[in-house]
Write a protein that holds these residues in place. Structure first.
Motif, PDB file in Angstrom:
ATOM      1  N   LYS A  28       1.012   4.603  -2.746  1.00  0.00           N
ATOM      2  CA  LYS A  28       0.568   5.763  -2.222  1.00  0.00           C
ATOM      3  C   LYS A  28       2.118   6.638  -2.905  1.00  0.00           C
ATOM      4  O   LYS A  28       1.780   7.749  -3.386  1.00  0.00           O
ATOM      5  CB  LYS A  28       0.780   5.937  -0.667  1.00  0.00           C
ATOM      6  N   ASP A  47       1.526   7.292  -6.402  1.00  0.00           N
ATOM      7  CA  ASP A  47       0.359   8.515  -6.469  1.00  0.00           C
ATOM      8  C   ASP A  47       1.099   9.809  -6.132  1.00  0.00           C
ATOM      9  O   ASP A  47       0.940  10.611  -7.202  1.00  0.00           O
ATOM     10  CB  ASP A  47      -0.752   8.249  -5.595  1.00  0.00           C
ATOM     11  N   GLU A  69       0.993  -1.227  -0.117  1.00  0.00           N
ATOM     12  CA  GLU A  69      -0.215   0.108   0.057  1.00  0.00           C
ATOM     13  C   GLU A  69       0.908   1.184  -0.001  1.00  0.00           C
ATOM     14  O   GLU A  69       0.493   2.112  -0.668  1.00  0.00           O
ATOM     15  CB  GLU A  69      -1.035  -0.028   1.235  1.00  0.00           C
ATOM     16  N   THR A  70       1.955   1.144   0.723  1.00  0.00           N
ATOM     17  CA  THR A  70       3.041   2.272   0.955  1.00  0.00           C
ATOM     18  C   THR A  70       3.532   2.671  -0.516  1.00  0.00           C
ATOM     19  O   THR A  70       3.724   3.774  -1.013  1.00  0.00           O
ATOM     20  CB  THR A  70       3.944   2.136   1.749  1.00  0.00           C
ATOM     21  N   VAL A 118       1.476   9.383   2.830  1.00  0.00           N
ATOM     22  CA  VAL A 118       2.163   8.234   2.542  1.00  0.00           C
ATOM     23  C   VAL A 118       2.588   7.290   3.867  1.00  0.00           C
ATOM     24  O   VAL A 118       2.633   6.262   3.938  1.00  0.00           O
ATOM     25  CB  VAL A 118       3.680   8.340   1.721  1.00  0.00           C
TER      26      VAL A 118
END
Length: 325
Positions: free
Chosen positions: A79, A82, A75-76, A126
């Motif tokens: 992020k 992104d 997930e990090t 983040v």
């Protein structure tokens, strides 16, 4: 533990940021290397040990692996992608200004001002919720990683700031050991794409370039990690990377060749003339020797050069304090 007491001449924002529940005191990083003799402090520092350890860990992690291998995307990491997508979008929203000078387009300063303003919020998004106190410290490395707004230039010191940014995310636990491949193949690779777009859009000058005697005008780390990817490759040898056919065939799988492709697009004339150091490297017998040589060269030409390290900033996560015995 970072010092929470203010130094004379420091500003309020230099004060440490305590993590809820105690623990490490975060602090806004600042320059500590102001004269050539200070370089011995850097070489003995915890920051130097941690930074080079991080570079070597990633170097080992990607050994013999192409972009297409299987790896974890956390997930990090998503992020961070992104965040980089946001920086890319801002370039599209900030077209180059019409100006007489060909290089150093002043619209870069408008783009940079947006990052400068938003950096802490971007980093906080983040970080895990219980590590948001680290955002002011880590955001400094993000700001430093995209070039200099006064000179409108970019070089290996800025690249090192991005590696330091990633190293800090590891130190606070936002990135984990099993993110190693994604850090290089996803995050760092996307960072390179955004930096190349910045360099082309705003015609950025190479910072501290050694010209034909340097490895590359802008980057160094992707050559280290990219050469590690090729270790024990069954068909591609170092002599092949100067062959455009090989570059076009394999650049999407290998970071090293992506760098060569960008050089070929940006420079004209014989490769041996515009990229002499890389031309010399193509004569080395094996990728493992290339890789070992590049790590040594990185230490000598980037990490131990005062013009690069004078800009490095130190906080609680990358500390100027000497390595503990």
């Amino acid at each position: 533990m970072a010092e929470t007491e203010q130094q004379s001449g420091s500003t309020l924002e230099d004060e440490a940021h305590e993590v809820p529940g105690g623990g490490v005191a975060f602090m806004v990083p600042k320059k500590e290397i102001s004269m050539v003799p200070d370089m011995s402090k850097w070489r003995r520092s915890q920051a130097y040990a941690d930074y080079m350890g991080f570079v070597r860990t990633l170097n080992e992690g990607v050994k013999g692996k192409s972009f297409t291998c299987d790896y974890n995307v956390s997930e990090t990491v998503e992020k961070l992608l992104d965040l980089l997508e946001t920086l890319d979008r801002w370039i599209d929203e900030t077209p180059p200004a019409d100006q007489p000078s060909r290089f150093g387009n002043r619209a870069y300063r408008t783009w940079y001002a947006k990052l400068d303003q938003e950096a802490e919020a971007l980093v906080a998004a983040v970080l895990p919720a219980d590590r948001c106190a680290a955002a002011p410290e880590i955001a400094v490395y993000l700001r430093e990683s995209v070039g200099n707004a006064t000179r409108i230039d970019y070089g290996t010191g800025h690249e090192a700031a991005f590696a330091a940014f990633l190293c800090c995310l590891c130190k606070v636990g936002a990135l984990q050991a099993d993110d190693r491949l994604a850090i290089v193949f996803k995050v760092f690779n996307r960072y390179l794409e955004v930096m190349r777009k910045l360099q082309k859009t705003y015609r950025m000058e190479p910072a501290g370039s050694q010209g034909v005697w340097g490895l590359d005008d802008f980057q160094f780390l992707p050559f280290i990690w990219g050469s590690s990817q090729f270790v024990d490759h069954p068909t591609v040898e170092p002599r092949h990377f100067i062959d455009e056919r090989v570059v076009n065939e394999h650049h999407q799988d290998y970071m090293f060749l992506e760098c060569i492709k960008f050089i070929n697009e940006m420079k004209t004339g014989p490769f041996a003339e515009h990229s002499n150091q890389l031309w010399n490297i193509s004569a080395v017998a094996s990728w493992s020797k290339v890789n070992q040589g590049l790590v040594r060269m990185y230490k000598a030409e980037c990490m131990e050069k005062f013009p690069v390290i004078q800009h490095f900033k130190f906080g609680s996560l990358l500390s100027i304090q000497p390595v503990k015995p």
